[in-house]
Design a protein around this motif. Structure first.
Motif, short mmCIF file in Angstrom:
data_model
loop_
_atom_site.label_atom_id
_atom_site.label_comp_id
_atom_site.label_asym_id
_atom_site.label_seq_id
_atom_site.Cartn_x
_atom_site.Cartn_y
_atom_site.Cartn_z
N LYS A 30 34.66 42.78 36.33
CA LYS A 30 33.55 42.07 36.99
C LYS A 30 32.76 43.00 37.92
CE LYS A 30 36.18 38.68 38.63
NZ LYS A 30 36.57 37.43 39.28
N ALA A 31 32.90 44.29 37.76
CA ALA A 31 32.33 45.26 38.70
C ALA A 31 30.82 45.10 38.85
CB ALA A 31 32.66 46.67 38.25
N ALA A 32 30.35 45.38 40.07
CA ALA A 32 28.91 45.42 40.34
C ALA A 32 28.27 46.59 39.62
CB ALA A 32 28.67 45.54 41.84
N HIS A 33 27.00 46.47 39.32
CA HIS A 33 26.27 47.53 38.65
C HIS A 33 25.59 48.49 39.62
CE1 HIS A 33 25.88 45.18 34.59
NE2 HIS A 33 27.10 45.61 34.82
N ASP A 34 25.67 48.20 40.92
CA ASP A 34 25.10 49.11 41.91
C ASP A 34 25.93 49.04 43.18
OD1 ASP A 34 23.48 47.22 44.02
OD2 ASP A 34 23.44 46.38 42.00
N ILE A 35 25.89 50.11 43.96
CA ILE A 35 26.74 50.23 45.14
C ILE A 35 26.31 49.22 46.21
CG2 ILE A 35 27.50 51.79 46.97
CD1 ILE A 35 26.97 54.11 45.01
N ALA A 36 25.02 49.02 46.39
CA ALA A 36 24.54 48.15 47.46
C ALA A 36 25.03 46.71 47.29
CB ALA A 36 23.01 48.18 47.50
N SER A 37 25.08 46.21 46.07
CA SER A 37 25.54 44.84 45.85
C SER A 37 26.98 44.66 46.27
CB SER A 37 25.37 44.46 44.37
OG SER A 37 24.01 44.37 44.01
N PHE A 40 29.90 38.31 40.73
CA PHE A 40 30.48 38.11 42.06
C PHE A 40 31.85 37.46 41.91
CE2 PHE A 40 31.25 35.67 45.90
CZ PHE A 40 30.90 36.54 46.90
N PRO A 41 32.89 37.91 42.67
CA PRO A 41 32.81 38.78 43.85
C PRO A 41 33.15 40.25 43.58
CG PRO A 41 34.92 37.69 43.85
CD PRO A 41 34.20 37.22 42.62
N PHE A 42 33.01 40.71 42.32
CA PHE A 42 33.22 42.12 41.98
C PHE A 42 34.65 42.58 42.29
CE2 PHE A 42 28.81 41.89 43.94
CZ PHE A 42 28.18 41.52 42.76
N ASP A 43 35.63 41.69 42.13
CA ASP A 43 36.99 41.97 42.59
C ASP A 43 37.89 42.56 41.51
OD1 ASP A 43 36.76 39.44 41.32
OD2 ASP A 43 38.68 38.82 42.17
N PRO A 64 39.40 34.95 45.44
CA PRO A 64 38.03 35.42 45.70
C PRO A 64 37.03 34.84 44.71
CG PRO A 64 39.59 37.22 45.91
CD PRO A 64 40.36 36.06 45.36
N GLY A 65 35.89 34.43 45.24
CA GLY A 65 34.84 33.86 44.41
C GLY A 65 33.93 32.95 45.21
N ARG A 66 33.03 32.28 44.51
CA ARG A 66 32.08 31.35 45.12
C ARG A 66 32.25 30.00 44.43
NH1 ARG A 66 27.61 34.06 44.10
NH2 ARG A 66 27.37 35.08 46.11
N TYR A 67 32.39 28.92 45.22
CA TYR A 67 32.79 27.64 44.64
C TYR A 67 31.93 26.48 45.16
CZ TYR A 67 36.97 30.43 43.73
OH TYR A 67 37.84 31.42 43.34
N ASP A 68 31.59 25.56 44.24
CA ASP A 68 31.01 24.28 44.60
C ASP A 68 32.15 23.31 44.93
OD1 ASP A 68 28.66 25.48 43.80
OD2 ASP A 68 28.59 24.44 41.87
#
Length: 208
Positions: free
Chosen positions: A75-82, A68-71, A26-30
């Motif tokens: 690396k947890a998100a700071h808000d639920i919506a994200s 991201f990706p909060f997995d 999981p993640g975002r990659y170039d």
């Protein structure tokens, strides 16, 4: 000659690699591809954020790094919506929310097969909304909100119908919805469809 750089620290080169496969976490990659021929001519293309792999369990905690990706909890998100936005629209993913009081600046919209659940139950995990905001809006048959206390801040200046949750499709379960006063209809829950299961709903009032 082909040289692939996958963005995760790995690369692969060879003369027959016009097409290939690569497995990502999981993640975002170039992704970068460099092509050269026998006389030294060369071309390169880089696709930024070309590969996005979304996890099936995402975390929300103020102690995370909001990466991201909060997995993972780290690396947890700071808000639920994200975290909800980052969750995949398949696989019945889960967003796990740490204990605490969560100030909601906008409603969390759940339009996919996703469970948003507290890690420590409704007595330890509270969403608080100001006027013109509700905590959750569910409009998918497999959307689930599990284990929150939902309430409002202020003293009755709230005008959003269903300030706890609006349900078109989906389920709210194991929640406490309390002390909501709104100048509208359906103070705690606006139920246009879906289900409310095993919830404690008390001391809510609406007026017009």
């Amino acid at each position: 000659w082909y040289r692939w750089q996958f963005g995760d620290g790995q690369e692969q080169s060879g003369s027959s690699l016009g097409t290939l496969s690569h497995t990502y976490s999981p993640g975002r990659y170039d992704v970068s591809l460099t092509v050269s021929n026998s006389v030294g001519a060369q071309a390169n293309i880089i696709k930024a954020a070309y590969i996005v792999v979304k996890p099936t369990v995402l975390y929300v905690s103020t102690s995370g790094t909001h990466t991201f990706p909060f997995d993972t909890p780290a690396k947890a998100a700071h808000d639920i919506a994200s975290a909800v936005e980052a969750a995949p629209p398949y696989d019945h993913a889960v967003v796990e929310v740490d204990a605490g009081t969560w100030e909601m600046t906008a409603q969390v919209e759940i339009d996919k097969a996703l469970t948003v659940r507290s890690a420590n139950g409704p007595t330890n995990t509270t969403t608080v909304v100001p006027g013109q905001v509700r905590s959750f809006y569910l409009f998918h048959p497999d959307a689930v909100v599990d284990g929150f206390t939902m309430t409002t801040s202020g003293n009755g200046n709230h005008t959003m119908n269903g300030a706890g949750a609006m349900i078109v499709q989906g389920t709210v379960t194991n929640c406490i919805i309390r002390d909501i006063v709104v100048g509208g209809r359906g103070a705690a829950i606006w139920l246009a469809g879906g289900r409310v299961v095993d919830c404690h709903i008390h001391d809510n009032r609406s007026y017009e």
